[in-house]
Write an enzyme that holds these catalytic residues in place. Structure first.
Site, PDB file in Angstrom:
ATOM      1  N   HIS A  77       5.161  48.965  54.730  1.00 66.62           N
ATOM      2  CA  HIS A  77       4.923  49.491  53.385  1.00 66.62           C
ATOM      3  C   HIS A  77       5.318  48.518  52.273  1.00 66.62           C
ATOM      4  O   HIS A  77       4.584  48.370  51.284  1.00 66.62           O
ATOM      5  CB  HIS A  77       5.682  50.810  53.207  1.00 66.62           C
ATOM      6  N   HIS A 120      11.933  48.496  68.087  1.00 67.39           N
ATOM      7  CA  HIS A 120      12.872  47.932  67.116  1.00 67.39           C
ATOM      8  C   HIS A 120      13.710  49.024  66.489  1.00 67.39           C
ATOM      9  O   HIS A 120      14.938  48.935  66.419  1.00 67.39           O
ATOM     10  CB  HIS A 120      12.108  47.157  66.032  1.00 67.39           C
ATOM     11  N   GLU A 135      17.623  49.569  66.553  1.00 64.21           N
ATOM     12  CA  GLU A 135      18.236  49.901  65.265  1.00 64.21           C
ATOM     13  C   GLU A 135      17.906  51.298  64.764  1.00 64.21           C
ATOM     14  O   GLU A 135      18.078  51.593  63.587  1.00 64.21           O
ATOM     15  CB  GLU A 135      17.809  48.867  64.219  1.00 64.21           C
ATOM     16  N   HIS A 175      14.297  39.796  69.882  1.00 63.93           N
ATOM     17  CA  HIS A 175      14.854  41.085  70.326  1.00 63.93           C
ATOM     18  C   HIS A 175      14.664  41.273  71.828  1.00 63.93           C
ATOM     19  O   HIS A 175      15.574  41.725  72.529  1.00 63.93           O
ATOM     20  CB  HIS A 175      14.182  42.231  69.566  1.00 63.93           C
TER      21      HIS A 175
END
Length: 304
Positions: free
Chosen positions: A130, A187, A217, A249
């Site tokens: 966004h 993620h 997270e 990651h």
């Protein structure tokens, strides 16, 4: 295979961003004095946008996605942008020039592109999508482009989550041993869009009780995954990154040798984990889902 990373000399990132910002800000004023200039060509193109990666081995996912987009839309040029400032800076230090979304759009405008389908390669429509894609694209809406459209991330609807659940099981189910659990690492985010992860879990629950989603997270976290695996008596798990690429990651948080990696935490709980170091964009079923969103964005270029 052609890499999506551009290896061309250019201005330092900060200066280039400044020049681009000034170019966009002054575009209307310059146009007012350019009465005899050649009008921009009605030239549609595609801009693929990802978070990015600095891991060389992970870039195959982007090369595969690039090839798939070019095959699906042979008459449209395909451009790239990374939303992560940190990734672009790391690549610049290695001599590899990559564009942010505003820089990529400014380059395309300068080349005469007037209609652009911008396709997100994010997993969910979170903050990165966004703030660094949608907001920027909307800001360019009145700056010389005739039409800018946006293709949604991998999961942005109930239908998407169901399709992703099916694709995950069809792609990775055959890779696991009998009784081995499937653990997908997303993620995660504090953005409301984190809801897509537990939403995906709901669809997986209907299909396979040993297919679990966790996040680095967000929610659900690794603790929930461990508790669910122990509840089901699982002693083995296939670890899969729920991301377009198997970058930092995947290689460190998921498959690293540190004590706090998912592989190590699971091992400490008596669960042997086998990591899969391939991003989702390396597999045709997931590229097809992103391409479905891109097709919609391309179709909207011709709508009034």
């Amino acid at each position: 295979m052609r890499s999506v990373l551009c290896r061309r000399p250019g201005l330092p990132g900060l200066l280039l961003a400044l020049v681009t910002t000034l170019t966009v800000a002054l575009f209307g004023a310059v146009s007012a004095f350019a009465g005899h200039a050649t009008p921009a060509r009605d030239k549609p193109a595609i801009l693929l946008v990802a978070f990015g990666t600095s891991v060389p081995e992970a870039r195959k996912a982007f090369d595969d996605m690039d090839a798939a987009a070019r095959e699906a839309f042979p008459d449209m040029a395909v451009h790239w942008a990374f939303t992560s400032n940190i990734i672009r800076e790391k690549l610049a230090a290695e001599g590899q020039q990559t564009d942010s979304v505003p820089v990529a759009l400014a380059r395309m405008l300068d080349a005469g592109v007037t209609r652009v389908a911008v396709q997100s390669l994010h997993a969910i429509p979170g903050e990165e999508f966004h703030e660094k894609l949608v907001r920027v694209v909307r800001g360019f809406g009145g700056e010389g482009f005739k039409k800018l459209t946006i293709g949604q991330p991998l999961m942005s609807s109930d239908e998407d989550m169901a399709a992703v659940a099916d694709a995950l099981l069809a792609t990775f189910g055959p890779q696991r041993a009998k009784g081995e659990a499937l653990v997908f690492m997303g993620h995660g985010t504090h953005h409301p869009a984190n809801i897509y992860y537990p939403g995906l879990q709901w669809y997986l629950d209907q299909r396979d009780p040993l297919a679990l989603v966790g996040t680095v997270e967000g929610t659900p976290g690794l603790e929930w995954v461990v508790a669910r695996l122990k509840e089901k008596g699982a002693t083995r798990a296939l670890l899969v990154p729920l991301m377009s690429v198997a970058g930092d990651h995947a290689r460190n948080d998921m498959a690293g040798d540190e004590q706090d990696s998912w592989k190590s935490v699971l091992a400490a709980q008596g669960i042997a984990a086998r990591p899969v170091l391939q991003g989702l964009a390396e597999f045709a079923p997931f590229r097809a889902l992103w391409l479905n969103h891109l097709r919609q964005a391309v179709a909207e270029l011709d709508e009034e």
